[in-house]
Design a protein around this motif. Structure first.
Motif, PDB file in Angstrom:
ATOM      1  N   LEU A 104       3.141   1.735   2.353  1.00 22.07           N
ATOM      2  CA  LEU A 104       3.496   1.302   3.676  1.00 22.07           C
ATOM      3  C   LEU A 104       2.657   1.297   5.279  1.00 22.07           C
ATOM      4  O   LEU A 104       2.112   1.506   5.240  1.00 22.07           O
ATOM      5  CB  LEU A 104       4.222   2.665   4.138  1.00 22.07           C
ATOM      6  CG  LEU A 104       5.321   3.143   2.612  1.00 22.07           C
ATOM      7  CD1 LEU A 104       6.242   4.608   3.394  1.00 22.07           C
ATOM      8  CD2 LEU A 104       5.959   2.663   1.641  1.00 22.07           C
ATOM      9  N   ASP A 105       3.192  -0.131   5.593  1.00 24.69           N
ATOM     10  CA  ASP A 105       3.058  -0.217   6.854  1.00 24.69           C
ATOM     11  C   ASP A 105       3.625   0.322   7.935  1.00 24.69           C
ATOM     12  O   ASP A 105       4.765   0.973   7.854  1.00 24.69           O
ATOM     13  CB  ASP A 105       3.282  -1.530   7.469  1.00 24.69           C
ATOM     14  CG  ASP A 105       4.566  -2.467   6.881  1.00 24.69           C
ATOM     15  OD1 ASP A 105       5.673  -1.225   7.582  1.00 24.69           O
ATOM     16  OD2 ASP A 105       5.002  -3.654   7.784  1.00 24.69           O
TER      17      ASP A 105
ATOM     18  N   TYR B  51      -5.569  -0.975  -4.068  1.00 24.25           N
ATOM     19  CA  TYR B  51      -3.717  -1.677  -3.933  1.00 24.25           C
ATOM     20  C   TYR B  51      -5.211  -2.783  -3.854  1.00 24.25           C
ATOM     21  O   TYR B  51      -5.755  -3.883  -3.030  1.00 24.25           O
ATOM     22  CB  TYR B  51      -3.391  -1.726  -2.897  1.00 24.25           C
ATOM     23  CG  TYR B  51      -3.012  -0.381  -2.776  1.00 24.25           C
ATOM     24  CD1 TYR B  51      -1.442   0.021  -3.865  1.00 24.25           C
ATOM     25  CD2 TYR B  51      -2.754   0.745  -2.125  1.00 24.25           C
ATOM     26  CE1 TYR B  51      -1.252   1.240  -4.155  1.00 24.25           C
ATOM     27  CE2 TYR B  51      -2.359   1.934  -1.685  1.00 24.25           C
ATOM     28  CZ  TYR B  51      -1.401   2.348  -3.192  1.00 24.25           C
ATOM     29  OH  TYR B  51      -0.609   3.133  -3.393  1.00 24.25           O
ATOM     30  N   PHE B  52      -3.909  -4.552  -4.523  1.00 20.96           N
ATOM     31  CA  PHE B  52      -4.604  -6.177  -4.725  1.00 20.96           C
ATOM     32  C   PHE B  52      -3.864  -6.559  -3.745  1.00 20.96           C
ATOM     33  O   PHE B  52      -3.968  -8.077  -2.842  1.00 20.96           O
ATOM     34  CB  PHE B  52      -5.180  -6.778  -5.766  1.00 20.96           C
ATOM     35  CG  PHE B  52      -6.127  -5.147  -6.069  1.00 20.96           C
ATOM     36  CD1 PHE B  52      -7.534  -5.763  -6.260  1.00 20.96           C
ATOM     37  CD2 PHE B  52      -6.627  -4.298  -7.254  1.00 20.96           C
ATOM     38  CE1 PHE B  52      -8.973  -5.241  -6.691  1.00 20.96           C
ATOM     39  CE2 PHE B  52      -7.389  -3.852  -8.451  1.00 20.96           C
ATOM     40  CZ  PHE B  52      -8.362  -4.329  -7.657  1.00 20.96           C
ATOM     41  N   ASP B  53      -2.584  -5.813  -3.907  1.00 22.66           N
ATOM     42  CA  ASP B  53      -1.804  -7.207  -3.451  1.00 22.66           C
ATOM     43  C   ASP B  53      -1.189  -6.953  -1.596  1.00 22.66           C
ATOM     44  O   ASP B  53      -0.391  -7.242  -1.363  1.00 22.66           O
ATOM     45  CB  ASP B  53      -0.410  -7.209  -3.541  1.00 22.66           C
ATOM     46  CG  ASP B  53      -1.115  -8.053  -4.964  1.00 22.66           C
ATOM     47  OD1 ASP B  53      -1.602  -8.390  -5.330  1.00 22.66           O
ATOM     48  OD2 ASP B  53      -0.302  -7.422  -6.315  1.00 22.66           O
ATOM     49  N   VAL B  54      -1.629  -5.944  -0.218  1.00 25.82           N
ATOM     50  CA  VAL B  54      -1.686  -6.113   0.085  1.00 25.82           C
ATOM     51  C   VAL B  54      -1.202  -7.414   1.616  1.00 25.82           C
ATOM     52  O   VAL B  54      -0.971  -7.300   2.352  1.00 25.82           O
ATOM     53  CB  VAL B  54      -2.247  -4.791   0.667  1.00 25.82           C
ATOM     54  CG1 VAL B  54      -1.770  -4.737   2.613  1.00 25.82           C
ATOM     55  CG2 VAL B  54      -1.954  -3.477   0.310  1.00 25.82           C
ATOM     56  N   ALA B  55      -2.526  -7.811   0.742  1.00 26.82           N
ATOM     57  CA  ALA B  55      -2.726  -8.997   1.445  1.00 26.82           C
ATOM     58  C   ALA B  55      -3.392  -8.835   3.191  1.00 26.82           C
ATOM     59  O   ALA B  55      -3.575  -8.702   3.662  1.00 26.82           O
ATOM     60  CB  ALA B  55      -1.195 -10.189   1.928  1.00 26.82           C
ATOM     61  N   ASP B  56      -2.202  -9.397   4.483  1.00 23.28           N
ATOM     62  CA  ASP B  56      -2.375  -9.794   5.687  1.00 23.28           C
ATOM     63  C   ASP B  56      -1.624  -8.880   6.241  1.00 23.28           C
ATOM     64  O   ASP B  56      -2.079  -8.383   7.675  1.00 23.28           O
ATOM     65  CB  ASP B  56      -2.284 -10.758   6.581  1.00 23.28           C
ATOM     66  CG  ASP B  56      -2.898 -12.004   6.236  1.00 23.28           C
ATOM     67  OD1 ASP B  56      -4.029 -11.598   5.541  1.00 23.28           O
ATOM     68  OD2 ASP B  56      -2.453 -13.148   6.243  1.00 23.28           O
TER      69      ASP B  56
ATOM     70  N   ASP C 242       2.657  -2.765  -1.343  1.00 27.23           N
ATOM     71  CA  ASP C 242       1.807  -2.802  -2.447  1.00 27.23           C
ATOM     72  C   ASP C 242       2.512  -1.530  -3.430  1.00 27.23           C
ATOM     73  O   ASP C 242       2.939  -0.391  -2.453  1.00 27.23           O
ATOM     74  CB  ASP C 242       0.273  -2.887  -2.669  1.00 27.23           C
ATOM     75  CG  ASP C 242      -0.029  -3.226  -4.241  1.00 27.23           C
ATOM     76  OD1 ASP C 242       1.321  -3.670  -4.889  1.00 27.23           O
ATOM     77  OD2 ASP C 242      -1.088  -3.614  -3.876  1.00 27.23           O
ATOM     78  N   SER C 243       2.334  -1.378  -4.596  1.00 25.63           N
ATOM     79  CA  SER C 243       2.914   0.421  -5.245  1.00 25.63           C
ATOM     80  C   SER C 243       1.769  -0.036  -5.737  1.00 25.63           C
ATOM     81  O   SER C 243       0.850  -1.004  -7.292  1.00 25.63           O
ATOM     82  CB  SER C 243       4.135   0.598  -5.746  1.00 25.63           C
ATOM     83  OG  SER C 243       4.275  -0.616  -6.444  1.00 25.63           O
ATOM     84  N   ASP C 244       1.323   1.031  -6.493  1.00 24.57           N
ATOM     85  CA  ASP C 244       0.107   1.596  -7.777  1.00 24.57           C
ATOM     86  C   ASP C 244       1.229   3.143  -8.519  1.00 24.57           C
ATOM     87  O   ASP C 244       1.704   3.939  -7.968  1.00 24.57           O
ATOM     88  CB  ASP C 244      -0.985   1.909  -7.440  1.00 24.57           C
ATOM     89  CG  ASP C 244      -2.257   2.313  -8.751  1.00 24.57           C
ATOM     90  OD1 ASP C 244      -1.399   0.815  -9.905  1.00 24.57           O
ATOM     91  OD2 ASP C 244      -3.037   2.879  -8.823  1.00 24.57           O
TER      92      ASP C 244
END
Length: 247
Positions: free
Chosen positions: A106-107, A133-138, A114-116
């Motif tokens: 969470l931000d 996590y690979f999809d947190v992006a920016d 993202d979640s796993d």
């Protein structure tokens, strides 16, 4: 000491009660000894029924307790975020079989970046989960939200095996850190694809990373060695490591 009048009043009260239940309306036809015997038998039956209920309640197994999140940590290495979660199963006689554990990143505003997910059998004691996590992006991860099974899904088990990890030793170089050790099984059957999670801490005890590997087969009552490699991470030479095995 009770007087004769008191005894007479007590006897008549019992007789009147029995008569009201349809036993007899003729007071002179009632045998006082039989009345006392009937009352005693009824009281004994009530006591036995109460004892039976108490024994049955005592024999019912206690409800299982919920899993606890003991500790969690996360951080960023290059373009990925890593996380470590330590869970504790406080039940000494129950396991969570093939439990689904979801770890959400969470931000600061509570948005899920993202979640796993992990699926594992959670044995009594502590269990470690590590991932990336690979999809947190920016985005920027501010906290973790751990979602797991309810206590009602725990399964009572008469005999539970365990894994024991020993001889955990790190080997450092300029590009990676290898952590090796051994894991021993007390299970009555061979265990396959045993996952070993290694948690790294700094000198102050703060979690600074986590990674895992698999042992293809761990024989019943046997031992196997493992090695986890922390790639692309420069861990401090005074870091300490703890390993946890699971299926």
């Amino acid at each position: 000491m009770r007087t004769r009048a008191a005894r007479t009043v007590g006897a008549l009260a019992v007789i009147a009660a029995l008569g009201a239940c349809g036993v007899s309306e003729d007071l002179e036809a009632v045998d006082p000894e039989a009345t006392r015997a009937a009352s005693s038998a009824a009281a004994q039956a009530d006591d036995e029924a109460s004892d039976a209920e108490t024994t049955e309640a005592a024999q019912e197994p206690a409800a299982a307790a919920d899993l606890k999140v003991v500790e969690s940590a996360f951080g960023k290495d290059d373009d990925r975020w890593w996380y470590v979660v330590l869970l504790e199963n406080p039940n000494t006689d129950a396991v969570f079989d093939f439990a689904s554990i979801d770890i959400e990143a969470l931000d600061a505003e509570g948005t899920i970046l993202d979640s796993d997910s992990s699926y594992l059998t959670i044995l009594p004691g502590k269990t470690a989960i590590s991932g990336v996590y690979f999809d947190v992006a920016d985005g920027t991860v501010s906290e973790l939200n751990v979602r797991g099974p309810d206590a009602s899904t725990a399964e009572k088990v008469d005999e539970i095996g365990a894994f024991t990890v020993a001889d955990v030793k790190p080997t450092f170089d300029d590009w990676s850190t290898d952590v090796s050790g051994t894991v021993t099984s007390s299970f009555a059957k061979d265990q396959e694809t045993v996952k070993v999670v290694v948690v790294a801490r700094d000198a102050a005890g703060k979690i600074i990373g986590g990674d895992f590997t698999y042992v293809d087969r761990l024989p019943a009552g046997g031992k196997a060695q493992f090695k986890v490699t922390f790639l692309g991470e420069t861990l401090p030479k005074d870091a300490t490591f703890t390993a946890y095995a699971q299926v």
